[in-house]
Design an enzyme around this catalytic site. Structure first.
Site, PDB file in Angstrom:
ATOM      1  N   ARG A 178       0.795  -1.230   0.000  1.00  0.00           N
ATOM      2  CA  ARG A 178       0.000   0.000   0.000  1.00  0.00           C
ATOM      3  C   ARG A 178       0.828   1.282   0.000  1.00  0.00           C
ATOM      4  O   ARG A 178       0.354   2.337   0.379  1.00  0.00           O
ATOM      5  CB  ARG A 178      -0.967   0.030   1.179  1.00  0.00           C
ATOM      6  CG  ARG A 178      -2.051  -1.047   1.132  1.00  0.00           C
ATOM      7  CD  ARG A 178      -2.959  -0.859  -0.090  1.00  0.00           C
ATOM      8  NE  ARG A 178      -4.032  -1.843  -0.084  1.00  0.00           N
ATOM      9  CZ  ARG A 178      -3.982  -3.027  -0.707  1.00  0.00           C
ATOM     10  NH1 ARG A 178      -2.915  -3.355  -1.400  1.00  0.00           N
ATOM     11  NH2 ARG A 178      -5.001  -3.851  -0.665  1.00  0.00           N
ATOM     12  N   SER A 227     -11.328  -0.318   1.403  1.00  0.00           N
ATOM     13  CA  SER A 227     -10.785  -0.650   2.722  1.00  0.00           C
ATOM     14  C   SER A 227     -10.454   0.624   3.493  1.00  0.00           C
ATOM     15  O   SER A 227      -9.809   1.535   2.964  1.00  0.00           O
ATOM     16  CB  SER A 227      -9.522  -1.500   2.582  1.00  0.00           C
ATOM     17  OG  SER A 227      -9.825  -2.740   1.972  1.00  0.00           O
ATOM     18  N   GLU A 297      -6.040   3.578   5.648  1.00  0.00           N
ATOM     19  CA  GLU A 297      -5.745   3.520   4.227  1.00  0.00           C
ATOM     20  C   GLU A 297      -6.389   4.716   3.524  1.00  0.00           C
ATOM     21  O   GLU A 297      -5.903   5.211   2.523  1.00  0.00           O
ATOM     22  CB  GLU A 297      -6.270   2.216   3.632  1.00  0.00           C
ATOM     23  CG  GLU A 297      -5.766   1.909   2.232  1.00  0.00           C
ATOM     24  CD  GLU A 297      -5.984   0.461   1.840  1.00  0.00           C
ATOM     25  OE1 GLU A 297      -6.516   0.228   0.745  1.00  0.00           O
ATOM     26  OE2 GLU A 297      -5.615  -0.438   2.620  1.00  0.00           O
TER      27      GLU A 297
END
Length: 305
Positions: A178, A227, A297
């Protein structure tokens, strides 16, 4: 800072669109967010460079926004300029014979996945069903917990404000879960992917399998940002949150999905404060029960209290 001077200097002077007080709920997948003081869609690199030069001269804060799939914008909006990439950044070119595909940062990821399937190219199956556009996908190294878009990137072109265009070979970029090492102050303009010629039917079957799995395990019928928190090493945030009994927890119009506990859906009329309150509860419960401090996130834009 002079937002008005920036608006006047850019209006009619660039290839693109310049708006004032544009509601960001129209540009985020959560359908949440107040107005941006300025909103610019730049269609060319020249327009983008000009926009940033003017904003810098006038002392106006700015941010690049793709499809707004991982952003929570304040209910009060953003007292700066939101820039999106238009026409010239929405192009795809390829040489199917050697598997090389170049996509502009503004290309919707789902469109790119569809195009490489048409060209019988494998390598982007991990991106099936992921919202957003190419720029954001490369920036956050989108994919699954085990497969990332960075594994098929061969080079990336960025705009470094005040300097010009920069090209990075994939080997010069650190690709992690990520995140990447691409400087935060640089704007991704395009990425070239090295894919593998393969059988179209087998690629299609794998893409369909993954897409069906996403539909089974993630909410797709209501607005969300995807998410909310990153998975800690060796852990699933969804399972941690579910074990805390948080599925279905809600504040106002924002609710933790009954399908996947790491998704917050907008049931209608959700505010940024609603979503933030739910996120705080998620963070606090996991910290209390497991001693783990979750890392968002989702990115935040504007002022929050």
């Amino acid at each position: 800072m002079s937002l008005f001077n920036a608006y006047v200097a850019l209006s009619g002077a660039i290839d693109g669109e310049v708006l004032r007080e544009e509601r960001m709920s129209r540009h985020t997948s959560w359908r949440i967010g107040g107005p941006a003081a300025l909103y610019v869609r730049a269609n060319t690199t020249t327009a983008l460079t000009r926009t940033i030069d003017v904003l810098s001269r006038e002392g106006v804060e700015w941010v690049i926004l793709g499809k707004g799939s991982n952003v929570l914008v304040s209910d009060q909006g953003y007292n700066g300029c939101v820039i999106t990439l238009g026409r010239d950044f929405s192009r795809i070119s390829s040489d199917a014979g050697d598997g090389i595909v170049t996509a502009g940062a503004g290309v919707v990821l789902a469109r790119l996945v569809g195009e490489v399937l048409k060209r019988s190219l494998a390598g982007l199956e991990c991106c099936v069903g992921i919202p957003g556009c190419v720029g954001g996908a490369v920036s956050m190294n989108a994919g699954t917990a085990h497969e990332w878009i960075g594994s098929v990137v061969s080079d990336v072109v960025t705009l470094r404000p005040g300097h010009g265009l920069v090209r990075y070979d994939a080997s010069e970029i650190a690709w992690e879960y990520r995140k990447t090492s691409i400087p935060a102050n640089e704007i991704i303009l395009e990425a070239t992917l090295a894919l593998t010629p393969s059988d179209r039917e087998s690629i299609s079957r794998e893409m369909n399998r993954r897409l069906q799995a996403r539909h089974r395990t993630q909410p797709t019928g209501k607005p969300s940002c995807g998410s909310v928190f990153r998975n800690p090493p060796g852990q699933s945030v969804g399972k941690l949150l579910e074990s805390c009994g948080l599925k279905g927890y809600f504040v106002g119009g924002a609710q933790i999905s009954d399908i996947h506990a790491n998704f917050i859906v907008n049931n209608g009329g959700a505010t940024a404060q609603d979503a933030l309150a739910v996120m705080r509860q998620m963070f606090q419960r996991v910290k209390e029960d497991y001693g783990i401090e979750l890392q968002p996130e989702v990115k935040f834009l504007g002022s929050f209290t």
